[in-house]
Write a protein that holds these residues in place. Sequence first.
Motif, PDB file in Angstrom:
ATOM      1  N   PRO A  10       0.804  -1.232   0.000  1.00 17.39           N
ATOM      2  CA  PRO A  10       0.000   0.000   0.000  1.00 17.39           C
ATOM      3  C   PRO A  10       0.835   1.280   0.000  1.00 17.39           C
ATOM      4  N   ILE A  11       1.983   1.272   0.698  1.00 12.98           N
ATOM      5  CA  ILE A  11       2.852   2.445   0.752  1.00 12.98           C
ATOM      6  C   ILE A  11       4.185   2.083   0.114  1.00 12.98           C
ATOM      7  N   LYS A  12       4.597   2.843  -0.876  1.00 12.61           N
ATOM      8  CA  LYS A  12       5.814   2.520  -1.603  1.00 12.61           C
ATOM      9  C   LYS A  12       6.990   2.361  -0.651  1.00 12.61           C
ATOM     10  N   SER A  13       7.731   1.268  -0.823  1.00 13.77           N
ATOM     11  CA  SER A  13       8.980   0.936  -0.123  1.00 13.77           C
ATOM     12  C   SER A  13       8.805   0.500   1.325  1.00 13.77           C
ATOM     13  N   LEU A  14       7.585   0.589   1.883  1.00 14.01           N
ATOM     14  CA  LEU A  14       7.356  -0.097   3.157  1.00 14.01           C
ATOM     15  C   LEU A  14       7.081  -1.564   2.836  1.00 14.01           C
ATOM     16  N   ARG A  15       7.206  -2.407   3.813  1.00 15.19           N
ATOM     17  CA  ARG A  15       7.005  -3.829   3.565  1.00 15.19           C
ATOM     18  C   ARG A  15       5.535  -4.126   3.302  1.00 15.19           C
ATOM     19  N   GLY A  16       5.295  -4.978   2.325  1.00 15.82           N
ATOM     20  CA  GLY A  16       3.934  -5.317   1.964  1.00 15.82           C
ATOM     21  C   GLY A  16       3.476  -6.585   2.658  1.00 15.82           C
ATOM     22  N   PHE A  17       2.461  -7.226   2.095  1.00 15.61           N
ATOM     23  CA  PHE A  17       1.934  -8.447   2.697  1.00 15.61           C
ATOM     24  C   PHE A  17       1.312  -9.322   1.617  1.00 15.61           C
ATOM     25  N   GLU A  18       1.220 -10.616   1.923  1.00 19.57           N
ATOM     26  CA  GLU A  18       0.609 -11.572   1.000  1.00 19.57           C
ATOM     27  C   GLU A  18      -0.907 -11.465   1.054  1.00 19.57           C
ATOM     28  N   HIS A  31      -5.095  -0.484  -4.591  1.00 21.50           N
ATOM     29  CA  HIS A  31      -4.414   0.044  -3.404  1.00 21.50           C
ATOM     30  C   HIS A  31      -2.904  -0.218  -3.397  1.00 21.50           C
ATOM     31  N   ASP A  32      -2.372  -0.805  -4.468  1.00 25.55           N
ATOM     32  CA  ASP A  32      -0.940  -1.079  -4.491  1.00 25.55           C
ATOM     33  C   ASP A  32      -0.161   0.198  -4.804  1.00 25.55           C
ATOM     34  N   ARG A  33       0.679   0.610  -3.852  1.00 19.62           N
ATOM     35  CA  ARG A  33       1.549   1.778  -4.001  1.00 19.62           C
ATOM     36  C   ARG A  33       0.771   3.031  -4.384  1.00 19.62           C
ATOM     37  N   ASP A  70     -11.179  -1.941   5.927  1.00 16.37           N
ATOM     38  CA  ASP A  70     -10.885  -0.969   4.877  1.00 16.37           C
ATOM     39  C   ASP A  70      -9.825   0.032   5.333  1.00 16.37           C
ATOM     40  N   GLU A  71      -8.942  -0.439   6.215  1.00 19.44           N
ATOM     41  CA  GLU A  71      -7.858   0.399   6.709  1.00 19.44           C
ATOM     42  C   GLU A  71      -6.529  -0.361   6.627  1.00 19.44           C
ATOM     43  N   ILE A  72      -5.436   0.367   6.800  1.00 17.57           N
ATOM     44  CA  ILE A  72      -4.105  -0.213   6.806  1.00 17.57           C
ATOM     45  C   ILE A  72      -3.471   0.043   8.158  1.00 17.57           C
ATOM     46  N   GLU A  73      -3.006  -1.017   8.818  1.00 15.65           N
ATOM     47  CA  GLU A  73      -2.257  -0.858  10.054  1.00 15.65           C
ATOM     48  C   GLU A  73      -0.766  -0.868   9.732  1.00 15.65           C
ATOM     49  N   ILE A  74      -0.087   0.190  10.125  1.00 11.27           N
ATOM     50  CA  ILE A  74       1.343   0.325   9.885  1.00 11.27           C
ATOM     51  C   ILE A  74       2.068   0.224  11.225  1.00 11.27           C
ATOM     52  N   SER A  75       3.046  -0.646  11.289  1.00 12.86           N
ATOM     53  CA  SER A  75       3.831  -0.816  12.513  1.00 12.86           C
ATOM     54  C   SER A  75       5.281  -0.458  12.242  1.00 12.86           C
ATOM     55  N   TYR A  76       5.861   0.283  13.174  1.00 13.11           N
ATOM     56  CA  TYR A  76       7.277   0.625  13.103  1.00 13.11           C
ATOM     57  C   TYR A  76       7.999  -0.231  14.119  1.00 13.11           C
TER      58      TYR A  76
END
Length: 388
Positions: A10-18, A31-33, A70-76
């Motif tokens: 979903p966010i360029k250069s952050l890790r994606g998911f299967e 929603h890709d990139r 319909d949301e993206i959870e981003i973890s640092y």
Amino acid sequence: MYIQALYTYPIKSLRGFEIPSSTLTKHGLPHDRRYILVKDNGEEAEQRYIPMFVSKFPEMCLFTTKMVGDEIEISYNPPSTPSTSIIIPLQPPDTNSLSTIDVDLHNSPVRALAMSEKYSQWFTSCFGYTVILAHLGSRYRQALGNLAPNAAERNPILRQQAEDRQKSPSQTASSWTSRLTQLVTGTPGDSTSKETVYDRFDQPIQEEDYGITFADVAPYLLTTTASLNEVTSRISSTDSEEEADMTKFRPNIVLSSSNDDELTPYEEDYWGEVSISPTDHDSPPVKLVLNHNCTRCVSLNVDYATGKTDGMNVLKLLQKDRRVDMGSKYSPVFGRYAWLVRGQEGEDQGFEVRVGDEVKVTKRNEERTVQRWPGLGGNPKEVLWPDA
């Protein structure tokens, strides 16, 4: 041969998911990139907004993403401090209230939407410098070089149009005034409207031309497990117990085979087209054009646990004999860029594909293709539409 895995980012250069299934559209997976992180160097900088990607900002690999409704959870996940996370929408709900910033990614700019301050503040606190989270909105970047499937037919036309505009600067100025008026008085952020997409010359991108997201140069990247296994064997030859990590190559579609003789390492270099057929659902077959190689950079060497380029030098291992694209002769090749074939029935709605779907190679090239994207791999930045 079959689809072994599907990935989205979903966010360029952050890790994606299967993902187990998805829809193929002419612009890529939904929603890709569509999001990108941009470093803000301040108003007085020569280039204020710097697109961020993992080869230049390796700490980006410390961020993971996953879909939650319909949301993206981003973890640092830094190596020495506790993890932290934030939730962002898959699609900005109120784009009319968002300001715009110009993002120039690989010489193909787009006017993107700057997301709410709370998201940018979170990323800023993680990186330690000012970062803006931006969304593509309803716009797309223009496919340049010889990457688009119809580049041979369209590039001469686009070159001539550019030359005509240079000869008539008053017409170009009028075009800019017209666009500025639209941006000021119109609703450029309204994702529900059919917004005109503009190129770098402030001219509409025509329907017959190809628009891309914040993916580097094409909507899809296809790789194979046979080629990945060959990379693992190179790593093993250095007495390392590491295995090659497919996620570092950031594919959308990974192909595999239950028959070892059916799929050999790097044979995809010569693939020109593949057909995907459903195995347990009623979607129609879909064809993807594979017209260029994906050349690789130092991002392959990033250690995903530390966010530093101090891991196994996979790039160097591949440079020994995988620099096979004369359009980028110093970079090794792994994977093929792909485009959804225009003119297929149901194209506007997209095509559903799933892990396990059958894949056949329907066209093979006699020679390897040569990628010519302006500003990449030694190709002149000024030559936007070369002979294809």
